[in-house]
Design an enzyme around this catalytic site. Structure first.
Site, PDB file in Angstrom:
ATOM      1  N   ASP A 280     -23.343  60.504  54.424  1.00 52.20           N
ATOM      2  CA  ASP A 280     -22.107  61.218  54.064  1.00 52.20           C
ATOM      3  C   ASP A 280     -21.074  61.213  55.191  1.00 52.20           C
ATOM      4  O   ASP A 280     -20.014  61.820  55.064  1.00 52.20           O
ATOM      5  CB  ASP A 280     -22.435  62.662  53.663  1.00 52.20           C
ATOM      6  CG  ASP A 280     -23.018  63.461  54.821  1.00 52.20           C
ATOM      7  OD1 ASP A 280     -23.249  62.865  55.895  1.00 52.20           O
ATOM      8  OD2 ASP A 280     -23.218  64.676  54.651  1.00 52.20           O
ATOM      9  N   GLY A 281     -21.387  60.547  56.310  1.00 53.18           N
ATOM     10  CA  GLY A 281     -20.413  60.467  57.402  1.00 53.18           C
ATOM     11  C   GLY A 281     -20.684  61.431  58.544  1.00 53.18           C
ATOM     12  O   GLY A 281     -20.083  61.328  59.617  1.00 53.18           O
ATOM     13  N   GLU A 282     -21.585  62.389  58.336  1.00 47.20           N
ATOM     14  CA  GLU A 282     -21.926  63.303  59.442  1.00 47.20           C
ATOM     15  C   GLU A 282     -22.542  62.496  60.580  1.00 47.20           C
ATOM     16  O   GLU A 282     -23.150  61.456  60.348  1.00 47.20           O
ATOM     17  CB  GLU A 282     -22.969  64.334  58.973  1.00 47.20           C
ATOM     18  CG  GLU A 282     -22.399  65.414  58.085  1.00 47.20           C
ATOM     19  CD  GLU A 282     -23.480  66.434  57.705  1.00 47.20           C
ATOM     20  OE1 GLU A 282     -24.637  66.272  58.108  1.00 47.20           O
ATOM     21  OE2 GLU A 282     -23.123  67.381  56.971  1.00 47.20           O
TER      22      GLU A 282
ATOM     23  N   ARG B 138       1.357  63.537  71.352  1.00 46.59           N
ATOM     24  CA  ARG B 138       2.707  63.419  70.786  1.00 46.59           C
ATOM     25  C   ARG B 138       3.032  64.564  69.844  1.00 46.59           C
ATOM     26  O   ARG B 138       4.186  64.854  69.594  1.00 46.59           O
ATOM     27  CB  ARG B 138       2.861  62.067  70.045  1.00 46.59           C
ATOM     28  CG  ARG B 138       2.962  60.884  71.003  1.00 46.59           C
ATOM     29  CD  ARG B 138       3.088  59.567  70.277  1.00 46.59           C
ATOM     30  NE  ARG B 138       1.832  59.133  69.674  1.00 46.59           N
ATOM     31  CZ  ARG B 138       1.653  57.985  69.045  1.00 46.59           C
ATOM     32  NH1 ARG B 138       2.667  57.152  68.929  1.00 46.59           N
ATOM     33  NH2 ARG B 138       0.499  57.657  68.540  1.00 46.59           N
ATOM     34  N   GLN B 139       1.993  65.245  69.351  1.00 52.18           N
ATOM     35  CA  GLN B 139       2.242  66.362  68.422  1.00 52.18           C
ATOM     36  C   GLN B 139       2.269  67.668  69.210  1.00 52.18           C
ATOM     37  O   GLN B 139       1.394  68.513  69.085  1.00 52.18           O
ATOM     38  CB  GLN B 139       1.142  66.408  67.370  1.00 52.18           C
ATOM     39  CG  GLN B 139       1.191  65.226  66.419  1.00 52.18           C
ATOM     40  CD  GLN B 139       0.198  65.400  65.296  1.00 52.18           C
ATOM     41  OE1 GLN B 139       0.014  66.480  64.771  1.00 52.18           O
ATOM     42  NE2 GLN B 139      -0.463  64.320  64.934  1.00 52.18           N
TER      43      GLN B 139
ATOM     44  N   HIS C 128       6.713  63.140  77.036  1.00 51.05           N
ATOM     45  CA  HIS C 128       8.170  63.064  76.898  1.00 51.05           C
ATOM     46  C   HIS C 128       8.854  64.416  76.886  1.00 51.05           C
ATOM     47  O   HIS C 128       9.886  64.602  77.476  1.00 51.05           O
ATOM     48  CB  HIS C 128       8.541  62.286  75.638  1.00 51.05           C
ATOM     49  CG  HIS C 128       8.092  60.870  75.730  1.00 51.05           C
ATOM     50  ND1 HIS C 128       8.444  59.930  74.814  1.00 51.05           N
ATOM     51  CD2 HIS C 128       7.328  60.246  76.636  1.00 51.05           C
ATOM     52  CE1 HIS C 128       7.899  58.779  75.156  1.00 51.05           C
ATOM     53  NE2 HIS C 128       7.215  58.956  76.253  1.00 51.05           N
TER      54      HIS C 128
ATOM     55  N   ASP D 253      12.491  52.645  75.827  1.00 48.62           N
ATOM     56  CA  ASP D 253      13.081  53.933  75.431  1.00 48.62           C
ATOM     57  C   ASP D 253      13.076  54.889  76.613  1.00 48.62           C
ATOM     58  O   ASP D 253      12.555  54.581  77.692  1.00 48.62           O
ATOM     59  CB  ASP D 253      12.364  54.530  74.206  1.00 48.62           C
ATOM     60  CG  ASP D 253      10.878  54.798  74.465  1.00 48.62           C
ATOM     61  OD1 ASP D 253      10.476  54.847  75.634  1.00 48.62           O
ATOM     62  OD2 ASP D 253      10.138  54.954  73.477  1.00 48.62           O
TER      63      ASP D 253
ATOM     64  N   LYS E  95      16.518  53.659  72.450  1.00 48.73           N
ATOM     65  CA  LYS E  95      15.802  53.544  71.162  1.00 48.73           C
ATOM     66  C   LYS E  95      16.146  54.724  70.257  1.00 48.73           C
ATOM     67  O   LYS E  95      16.204  55.863  70.718  1.00 48.73           O
ATOM     68  CB  LYS E  95      14.294  53.523  71.422  1.00 48.73           C
ATOM     69  CG  LYS E  95      13.446  53.597  70.160  1.00 48.73           C
ATOM     70  CD  LYS E  95      11.967  53.317  70.447  1.00 48.73           C
ATOM     71  CE  LYS E  95      11.146  54.575  70.494  1.00 48.73           C
ATOM     72  NZ  LYS E  95       9.717  54.335  70.708  1.00 48.73           N
TER      73      LYS E  95
ATOM     74  N   ARG F 260      14.551  56.304  66.788  1.00 49.78           N
ATOM     75  CA  ARG F 260      13.478  56.164  65.798  1.00 49.78           C
ATOM     76  C   ARG F 260      14.004  56.574  64.426  1.00 49.78           C
ATOM     77  O   ARG F 260      14.526  57.661  64.259  1.00 49.78           O
ATOM     78  CB  ARG F 260      12.258  57.017  66.184  1.00 49.78           C
ATOM     79  CG  ARG F 260      11.106  56.799  65.234  1.00 49.78           C
ATOM     80  CD  ARG F 260       9.761  57.262  65.771  1.00 49.78           C
ATOM     81  NE  ARG F 260       9.126  56.360  66.739  1.00 49.78           N
ATOM     82  CZ  ARG F 260       8.542  55.208  66.430  1.00 49.78           C
ATOM     83  NH1 ARG F 260       8.543  54.778  65.178  1.00 49.78           N
ATOM     84  NH2 ARG F 260       7.981  54.471  67.355  1.00 49.78           N
TER      85      ARG F 260
END
Ligand code: R5P
Length: 291
Positions: A35-37, A94-95, A129, A167, A190, A192
């Protein structure tokens, strides 16, 4: 320096760091269920030791993050004295703001989770940034190691170099590298438009013919930034263009698009390992660990 043990997933970079430090390297064993665990197995020798946990993160970033958290928590359960997490490519940096109403400030969330299971984080050139080093991942001591010397070492025998920042965010990087190599540089502008589209312009007139041009950015993701930069430079007469991204994600058909646009070389460091990882940053990380 105390007793160190390198604990790691699968990266060559981690082995190189262990070699540079002259300490033991242990591989983390992991298995995945249908299941991905995942299930992680950490060597018991971590007990009472200072542990450098190197977790390279590449595509499917969330699964690597989970692996990092599981390994760190388990090392702590097993009695590790101190855990330094080396996360060469620091995802979610970046978030770092709420760009749309209700959006998660993901870098803070990852910082909080890390604070719970490691003592400090070492990374290479995180995306800074909008924030200063001490502001991102606010909750935890973060050592942002420069890749400039490693890149400089790689480029040092090249002649007539012109470094290009695609940039604003890449300007400090390019300026520092040009100081290191004592060569010329050029800043571009730059804008975006969306996740896949950018507009790049020259900010000043500069003679670029007969130069070996190095476009340097912290991240090559979809390659849109590099591709448009290469096209612009070619229109202005550039003949030889090397694209260097410190963190080479190379998403989708990025590499093909860059080659077709006219990039002569596509290079990254080994923060994310690929056939383009020509620049080794293990020495810079080992120095940071020693300090
Ligand atoms: C953005 O500010 C970063 O420094 C990079 O320029 C960006 O992440 C590159 O993304 P892409 O390769 O998708 O243009």
């Amino acid at each position: 320096m105390g007793e160190f043990m390198i604990v790691v997933g699968e990266s060559e970079l981690a082995k190189n760091i262990a070699n540079s430090l002259g300490v033991d390297y242990c591989e983390i064993m992991s298995t995945q269920f249908p299941d991905g665990e995942i299930s992680i197995c950490v060597p018991e020798e971590v007990k009472g030791n200072e542990v450098v946990l190197v977790q390279s993160i590449k595509e499917n970033v969330n699964s690597y993050l989970i692996k990092l958290f599981f390994t760190a928590y388990t090392a702590r359960d097993l009695g590790a004295k101190k855990i330094i997490a080396v996360i060469p490519y620091l995802v979610y940096a970046r978030q770092d703001a709420r760009f749309h109403p209700g959006e998660s400030v993901s870098s803070n969330i990852v910082g909080r989770l890390l604070k719970d299971c490691v003592d400090e984080v070492i990374t290479i050139e995180p995306h800074l940034h909008r924030n200063k080093t001490e502001d991102i991942f606010k909750q935890i001591p973060l050592n942002a190691v420069s890749a400039v010397q490693s890149i400089g070492g790689y480029l040092q025998n090249r002649e007539s170099l012109l470094l290009v920042a695609p940039d604003k965010g890449a300007q400090d990087l390019v300026k520092n590298l040009s100081d290191f190599l004592n060569c010329e540089y050029l800043f571009l502008k730059k804008q975006r438009i969306d996740n896949h589209t950018v507009d790049i312009k020259l900010s000043e007139d500069k003679e670029i013919k007969h130069k070996e041009i190095v476009v340097l950015d912290d991240i090559i993701s979809t390659g849109g930034t590099m591709k448009n930069t290469v096209k612009l430079l070619q229109e202005k007469g550039a003949e030889n263009i090397i694209c260097i991204g410190i963190h080479g994600l190379f998403i989708g058909n990025c590499v093909q698009a860059l080659s077709e646009a006219g990039a002569n070389e596509i290079i990254s460091t080994n923060t994310i390992n690929s056939e383009h990882s020509k620049i080794d940053v293990s020495g810079a990380i080992a120095e940071a660990v020693k300090k």
